[in-house]
Design a protein around this motif. Sequence first.
Motif, PDB file in Angstrom:
ATOM      1  N   SER A  25       1.005  -3.682  -0.974  1.00 47.91           N
ATOM      2  CA  SER A  25       2.146  -3.274  -1.789  1.00 47.91           C
ATOM      3  C   SER A  25       2.738  -1.957  -1.269  1.00 47.91           C
ATOM      4  O   SER A  25       3.955  -1.797  -1.192  1.00 47.91           O
ATOM      5  CB  SER A  25       1.708  -3.123  -3.240  1.00 47.91           C
ATOM      6  OG  SER A  25       2.757  -2.662  -4.033  1.00 47.91           O
ATOM      7  N   LEU A  26       1.870  -1.021  -0.902  1.00 45.07           N
ATOM      8  CA  LEU A  26       2.327   0.265  -0.372  1.00 45.07           C
ATOM      9  C   LEU A  26       3.070   0.066   0.952  1.00 45.07           C
ATOM     10  O   LEU A  26       4.132   0.662   1.178  1.00 45.07           O
ATOM     11  CB  LEU A  26       1.133   1.211  -0.180  1.00 45.07           C
ATOM     12  CG  LEU A  26       1.439   2.587   0.386  1.00 45.07           C
ATOM     13  CD1 LEU A  26       2.265   3.398  -0.603  1.00 45.07           C
ATOM     14  CD2 LEU A  26       0.150   3.311   0.740  1.00 45.07           C
ATOM     15  N   ARG A  30       6.442  -1.301   0.177  1.00 46.24           N
ATOM     16  CA  ARG A  30       7.283  -0.300  -0.470  1.00 46.24           C
ATOM     17  C   ARG A  30       7.800   0.724   0.541  1.00 46.24           C
ATOM     18  O   ARG A  30       8.959   1.147   0.485  1.00 46.24           O
ATOM     19  CB  ARG A  30       6.499   0.382  -1.596  1.00 46.24           C
ATOM     20  CG  ARG A  30       7.358   1.197  -2.512  1.00 46.24           C
ATOM     21  CD  ARG A  30       6.624   1.669  -3.757  1.00 46.24           C
ATOM     22  NE  ARG A  30       5.417   2.415  -3.467  1.00 46.24           N
ATOM     23  CZ  ARG A  30       4.167   2.024  -3.769  1.00 46.24           C
ATOM     24  NH1 ARG A  30       3.965   0.879  -4.379  1.00 46.24           N
ATOM     25  NH2 ARG A  30       3.142   2.767  -3.469  1.00 46.24           N
ATOM     26  N   HIS A  33      -0.260   9.579  -0.106  1.00 48.95           N
ATOM     27  CA  HIS A  33      -0.627   8.672  -1.199  1.00 48.95           C
ATOM     28  C   HIS A  33      -1.910   9.153  -1.849  1.00 48.95           C
ATOM     29  O   HIS A  33      -2.902   9.400  -1.166  1.00 48.95           O
ATOM     30  CB  HIS A  33      -0.840   7.246  -0.676  1.00 48.95           C
ATOM     31  CG  HIS A  33      -1.296   6.305  -1.742  1.00 48.95           C
ATOM     32  ND1 HIS A  33      -0.455   5.826  -2.714  1.00 48.95           N
ATOM     33  CD2 HIS A  33      -2.500   5.762  -2.014  1.00 48.95           C
ATOM     34  CE1 HIS A  33      -1.110   5.031  -3.516  1.00 48.95           C
ATOM     35  NE2 HIS A  33      -2.374   4.975  -3.110  1.00 48.95           N
TER      36      HIS A  33
END
Length: 165
Positions: free
Chosen positions: A24-25, A28, A52
């Motif tokens: 997901s990161l 994104r 992060h």
Amino acid sequence: MSVEILTYSALGARLNISPVAARSLARRLRLPRSLSEDGKALVTVDLAEIRHTPHPPSSRQAADVAQWTTMVAALHVEIAQLEASAAGHRADFEHERARADRLMAELLQATAEATAAREAAARLEGEVAVLRTRALTDSSIDRTERRLGQLAATLVESDRKAARG
């Protein structure tokens, strides 16, 4: 500034997050992705540029789990109630089905008896007609009267049988 090519699970291990969160990161941040020879996705990433910090598990997640657990328990109770209701409806259906079968048998019996009575009435009417024509043409009235009496007795007996059935 070293650029590394990592799988989602390796990226997740470096950032202390799950492979799903790493994927997901990467999406994104629009990191470049490619496929390895074994078919796994590889991400080109510079770990120094990624800032992060994984979020600690919140108390909200625990509350969500408790809420979902209570909802599931309530649904289990509702399912049990619906199953009990369905069993009652099934019993009603079976009872009405047996009743309908009995009524159908009675109807078939009554139809057969009515058909037999119609046939007997037609036969007797034919005999009465024959006797009437004989009475007009034949001089032996005594025999004709005796036969008419027998026919009347047969009619009465048929009528009694029909009334009993």
